[in-house]
Design a protein around this motif. Structure first.
Motif, PDB file in Angstrom:
ATOM      1  N   HIS A   1      10.162   4.855  -3.988  1.00 48.04           N
ATOM      2  CA  HIS A   1       9.259   4.382  -4.337  1.00 48.04           C
ATOM      3  C   HIS A   1       8.104   3.274  -2.894  1.00 48.04           C
ATOM      4  O   HIS A   1       7.279   3.526  -2.761  1.00 48.04           O
ATOM      5  N   GLN A   2       8.736   4.197  -1.915  1.00 47.41           N
ATOM      6  CA  GLN A   2       8.123   3.725  -0.243  1.00 47.41           C
ATOM      7  C   GLN A   2       7.608   4.858   0.092  1.00 47.41           C
ATOM      8  O   GLN A   2       8.592   6.150   0.369  1.00 47.41           O
ATOM      9  N   SER A   3       6.098   4.679   0.131  1.00 47.86           N
ATOM     10  CA  SER A   3       5.593   6.008   0.846  1.00 47.86           C
ATOM     11  C   SER A   3       6.110   7.529  -0.218  1.00 47.86           C
ATOM     12  O   SER A   3       6.340   8.191   0.543  1.00 47.86           O
ATOM     13  N   GLY A   4       6.180   7.258  -1.138  1.00 51.56           N
ATOM     14  CA  GLY A   4       6.526   8.670  -1.881  1.00 51.56           C
ATOM     15  C   GLY A   4       5.686   9.189  -2.485  1.00 51.56           C
ATOM     16  O   GLY A   4       4.641   9.719  -1.500  1.00 51.56           O
ATOM     17  N   PRO A   5       5.983  10.457  -3.108  1.00 45.62           N
ATOM     18  CA  PRO A   5       5.863  12.152  -3.484  1.00 45.62           C
ATOM     19  C   PRO A   5       4.169  12.040  -2.991  1.00 45.62           C
ATOM     20  O   PRO A   5       4.019  12.689  -2.678  1.00 45.62           O
ATOM     21  N   ARG A   6       3.134  11.391  -3.728  1.00 44.52           N
ATOM     22  CA  ARG A   6       1.823  11.144  -4.141  1.00 44.52           C
ATOM     23  C   ARG A   6       0.870  10.353  -3.216  1.00 44.52           C
ATOM     24  O   ARG A   6      -0.218  10.111  -3.753  1.00 44.52           O
ATOM     25  N   ILE A   7       1.640   9.349  -2.618  1.00 44.12           N
ATOM     26  CA  ILE A   7       0.736   8.245  -2.235  1.00 44.12           C
ATOM     27  C   ILE A   7       0.062   8.222  -1.418  1.00 44.12           C
ATOM     28  O   ILE A   7      -1.343   8.121  -1.459  1.00 44.12           O
ATOM     29  N   HIS A   8       0.140   9.530  -0.570  1.00 39.61           N
ATOM     30  CA  HIS A   8      -1.512  10.161  -0.001  1.00 39.61           C
ATOM     31  C   HIS A   8      -2.077  10.943  -0.619  1.00 39.61           C
ATOM     32  O   HIS A   8      -3.410  10.392  -0.656  1.00 39.61           O
ATOM     33  N   GLU A   9      -1.920  11.263  -1.636  1.00 38.00           N
ATOM     34  CA  GLU A   9      -3.151  11.867  -2.565  1.00 38.00           C
ATOM     35  C   GLU A   9      -3.640  10.599  -3.022  1.00 38.00           C
ATOM     36  O   GLU A   9      -5.237  10.662  -3.058  1.00 38.00           O
ATOM     37  N   PHE A  10      -3.239   9.261  -3.696  1.00 40.95           N
ATOM     38  CA  PHE A  10      -3.530   8.870  -4.210  1.00 40.95           C
ATOM     39  C   PHE A  10      -4.816   7.652  -3.479  1.00 40.95           C
ATOM     40  O   PHE A  10      -6.066   7.146  -3.429  1.00 40.95           O
ATOM     41  N   HIS A  11      -4.264   7.388  -2.278  1.00 40.96           N
ATOM     42  CA  HIS A  11      -5.141   6.688  -1.152  1.00 40.96           C
ATOM     43  C   HIS A  11      -6.755   7.647  -0.533  1.00 40.96           C
ATOM     44  O   HIS A  11      -7.593   6.903  -0.572  1.00 40.96           O
ATOM     45  N   LYS A  12      -6.394   8.707  -0.683  1.00 39.96           N
ATOM     46  CA  LYS A  12      -7.317  10.067  -0.209  1.00 39.96           C
ATOM     47  C   LYS A  12      -8.102  10.020  -1.405  1.00 39.96           C
ATOM     48  O   LYS A  12      -9.497   9.755  -1.066  1.00 39.96           O
ATOM     49  N   GLU A  13      -8.069   9.591  -2.891  1.00 37.87           N
ATOM     50  CA  GLU A  13      -8.714   9.753  -3.550  1.00 37.87           C
ATOM     51  C   GLU A  13      -9.212   8.513  -3.578  1.00 37.87           C
ATOM     52  O   GLU A  13     -10.613   8.456  -3.959  1.00 37.87           O
ATOM     53  N   MET A  14      -8.796   7.659  -3.311  1.00 40.85           N
ATOM     54  CA  MET A  14      -9.430   5.950  -4.008  1.00 40.85           C
ATOM     55  C   MET A  14     -10.611   5.852  -2.633  1.00 40.85           C
ATOM     56  O   MET A  14     -11.420   4.999  -3.144  1.00 40.85           O
ATOM     57  N   PHE A  15     -10.073   6.372  -1.634  1.00 41.21           N
ATOM     58  CA  PHE A  15     -11.199   6.437  -0.501  1.00 41.21           C
ATOM     59  C   PHE A  15     -12.575   7.392  -0.558  1.00 41.21           C
ATOM     60  O   PHE A  15     -13.693   6.571  -0.669  1.00 41.21           O
TER      61      PHE A  15
ATOM     62  N   ALA B   1       0.672  -1.065  -0.049  1.00 47.87           N
ATOM     63  CA  ALA B   1      -0.042   0.045   0.107  1.00 47.87           C
ATOM     64  C   ALA B   1       0.832   1.641  -0.248  1.00 47.87           C
ATOM     65  O   ALA B   1       0.259   2.161  -0.458  1.00 47.87           O
ATOM     66  N   GLY B   2       2.423   1.068  -0.002  1.00 43.28           N
ATOM     67  CA  GLY B   2       2.641   1.931  -0.198  1.00 43.28           C
ATOM     68  C   GLY B   2       3.637   2.489  -1.388  1.00 43.28           C
ATOM     69  O   GLY B   2       4.375   3.316  -0.937  1.00 43.28           O
ATOM     70  N   MET B   3       3.367   1.738  -1.970  1.00 46.22           N
ATOM     71  CA  MET B   3       4.031   1.904  -3.191  1.00 46.22           C
ATOM     72  C   MET B   3       4.185   2.830  -4.863  1.00 46.22           C
ATOM     73  O   MET B   3       4.945   2.544  -5.150  1.00 46.22           O
ATOM     74  N   TYR B   4       2.932   2.925  -4.775  1.00 46.12           N
ATOM     75  CA  TYR B   4       2.319   3.203  -6.224  1.00 46.12           C
ATOM     76  C   TYR B   4       2.939   4.353  -6.406  1.00 46.12           C
ATOM     77  O   TYR B   4       3.157   4.863  -7.464  1.00 46.12           O
ATOM     78  N   SER B   5       2.928   5.646  -6.161  1.00 46.71           N
ATOM     79  CA  SER B   5       4.172   7.238  -6.008  1.00 46.71           C
ATOM     80  C   SER B   5       5.768   6.382  -6.165  1.00 46.71           C
ATOM     81  O   SER B   5       6.308   6.623  -5.280  1.00 46.71           O
ATOM     82  N   LYS B   6       5.878   6.722  -6.953  1.00 43.62           N
ATOM     83  CA  LYS B   6       7.985   6.947  -7.273  1.00 43.62           C
ATOM     84  C   LYS B   6       8.438   7.683  -7.932  1.00 43.62           C
ATOM     85  O   LYS B   6       7.275   8.580  -7.910  1.00 43.62           O
ATOM     86  N   VAL B   7       9.033   8.144  -7.270  1.00 43.93           N
ATOM     87  CA  VAL B   7       9.872   9.370  -7.318  1.00 43.93           C
ATOM     88  C   VAL B   7       9.758   9.891  -9.024  1.00 43.93           C
ATOM     89  O   VAL B   7      10.891   8.721  -9.705  1.00 43.93           O
TER      90      VAL B   7
END
Length: 571
Positions: A237-251, A209-215
């Motif tokens: 790739h772990q807890s990358g720049p946009r990872i929280h943006e992506f999870h918020k969008e999915m929620f 769950a922390g890998m979707y956002s790559k530098v």
């Protein structure tokens, strides 16, 4: 006033790995009808939720974590209709069902990837991550970066069709999806999430769950292992720049529309970052899996470079894995096994015939008194243990182990002391390989442990006549019966065991693990002997103790027997 908590906070979750669970057809592979046939066993444990590992259509290079179609079921496991029956039968027993959500990557056999690789101008080209080659001083083609795959080798595979490389953090048959592309994300939400939510599933365990956002600059990784051309690249790739943006969008786009449970596999995280994922106000995920406990003693960059641990390390791992939620609106998880980890009795207890059962009960008491949502892995409730050390490496089938051994032989095969090096590696494999969790569940003492009437896809442990569900079901002294007791007390004292604060009392002690669980003016004292010798019983509180339960019936007030565990209320 009684606090009303979300259902998922006070649940105990039972994880099923379908290939190795129960075969109904005799083809040697577990299946969904087999799962349905055992739902009463799961219910009898006191479990509230079933987590089903990937059952989607897949070439099975990585046991279903390489998905070729999110909306279909792997034919050997069953059909979409079978899944609907499983959902309905689980609900009929008052339990819920969550699935695995694997959306960092797909299989190379997924129709999306087939389109993406067909040409540089295909509309889905940008749905995956493609980069041109680099060339060294001699003009030899090289991967775009020196990133090392979690399954050995490079994270990049060259594709002749378009003369570019695609990224795969895991196997080369598992290309990473490009989450930077909004069209890709929306397709994922529709196919992988909404399709199953609408069929009635109650949530997801979110893989990697922390890998979707790559530098996005894709720099080379620093050299950590000089003996390898490819290096750990987690920082990119772990807890990358946009990872929280992506999870918020999915929620916001999907999960918020359902009364769902979500637990993200994040692995390692600072307290600050962990709260970004699972603080309720952030609206991303309910809780997360951290690997402080299950990876204690291993090098996080390479599980087979095993370094060992002390009991103090073990205690601190539980503390760091759960303490980040204190004073916050976040939530945590409690687990000592899963499909990616070895068996907990072998790893943390004592799998000898003398101490296997009692140390298994000690671990059950420990796990059932810790804060957070509890997770049990199939076979853990009967005390399944690691594969025998005398088994050949040929019995190991997990892609992680197989690739690692192949690369090890290539690197050291001609060394004079190769056999010595290989035996040392086998010691590590025998302790921490993922294969140990994947041997078939032992249901009874018939051939193949009652897992299948055919030839099992992977070898059943030799000890199935000694360790199986049938022999323990009606035995009040069995580990299975103790797990039922532990889960019953977990619910009875939920304010302390599920919701209480965790306070270690003997962090430096090398034999015992004693701690308090505190909630307001209530507290419980738990003490466990993690050695094979008797230890003095010490009341680390200044209060009177009222015995709740333990794993020894006629206990000595002044002494803890080997692997004895007790839980008390303080007065």
């Amino acid at each position: 006033m009684t606090v009303q908590h979300p259902w998922w906070k006070e649940s105990t979750v039972y994880q099923i790995w379908p290939a190795s669970y129960k075969d109904s057809k005799g083809d040697g592979v577990g299946d969904i009808p087999g799962i349905i046939s055992t739902l009463d066993h799961i219910k009898s444990l006191g479990v509230d939720v079933i987590w089903l590992s990937p059952m989607y259509d897949s070439p099975q290079d990585d046991m279903g974590y390489d998905i070729s179609d999110y909306e279909n079921v792997y034919p050997k496991y069953g059909t979409v209709d079978d899944m609907q029956k499983l959902i309905d039968e689980t609900h009929a027993r008052g339990m819920k069902l969550i699935l695995d959500l694997v959306i960092n990557h797909t299989s190379t056999e997924h129709k999306w990837f087939k389109e993406s690789k067909s040409s540089k101008t295909n509309p889905k080209r940008d749905w995956y991550i493609w980069k041109p080659a680099r060339y060294d001083a001699d003009g030899n083609r090289q991967p775009p970066t020196n990133w090392g795959s979690y399954f050995s080798g490079s994270t990049w595979t060259y594709d002749e069709t378009t003369d570019e490389y695609y990224l795969h953090l895991f196997a080369e048959s598992q290309p990473d999806l490009n989450w930077e592309n909004e069209e890709t994300r929306n397709a994922i939400y529709k196919s992988a999430l909404t399709f199953w939510y609408e069929k009635g599933v109650d949530g997801f365990r979110i893989d990697t769950a922390g890998m979707y956002s790559k530098v996005q600059s894709y720099p080379d990784a620093p050299i950590e292992f000089p003996d390898s051309p490819y290096q750990p690249c987690k920082m990119f790739h772990q807890s990358g720049p946009r990872i929280h943006e992506f999870h918020k969008e999915m929620f916001e786009k999907v999960t918020s529309k359902y009364d769902a449970m979500t637990v993200g596999e994040v692995g390692h995280s600072t307290r600050e970052d962990a709260l970004k994922y699972v603080s309720a106000k952030e609206k991303e995920m309910n809780m997360m899996f951290l690997f402080d406990v299950v990876e204690v003693g291993s090098n996080p960059s390479d599980r087979f470079r095993y370094e060992g641990f002390t009991l103090s390390d073990f205690k601190k791992a539980f503390e760091s894995q759960g303490s980040f939620i204190e004073g916050t609106d976040a939530w945590s998880t409690v687990f000592t096994e899963n499909h990616d980890q070895p068996r907990s009795i072998t790893r943390f207890g004592n799998d000898s015939s003398e101490f296997r059962v009692i140390s298994g009960k000690a671990l059950a008491l420990l796990q059932s008194t810790l804060t957070g949502t509890g997770f049990i892995y199939q076979g853990q409730e009967i005390g399944m243990v690691n594969l025998p050390r005398e088994w050949s490496i040929d019995e190991y089938q997990d892609i992680n182990t197989v690739n690692y051994v192949r690369e090890f032989k290539q690197k050291y095969g001609n060394d004079a002391d190769y056999n010595k090096k290989f035996e040392k590696l086998m010691d590590s494999i025998n302790l921490v390989a993922r294969d140990h969790a994947r041997s078939p569940v032992q249901w009874d003492d018939s051939a193949n442990g009652g897992f299948t009437s055919g030839t099992p896809w992977t070898r059943v442990h030799d000890n199935y006549k000694e360790i199986n569900v049938k022999s323990q079901t009606n035995d009040p002294n069995s580990l299975l019966s103790f797990w039922k007791k532990a889960l019953k007390f977990r619910k009875e004292y939920k304010d302390l065991f599920i919701h209480g604060l965790f306070r270690i009392l003997d962090v430096g002690n090398k034999e015992t693990f004693s701690f308090l669980k505190v909630n307001g003016d209530q507290s419980a004292f738990i003490t466990i002997n993690f050695s094979d010798k008797p230890q003095k019983f010490v009341n680390h509180t200044e209060k009177k103790l009222e015995y709740i339960y333990g794993n020894v019936d006629n206990y000595n007030e002044d002494e803890l027997a080997p692997y004895e565990a007790r839980a008390y209320l303080t007065k």
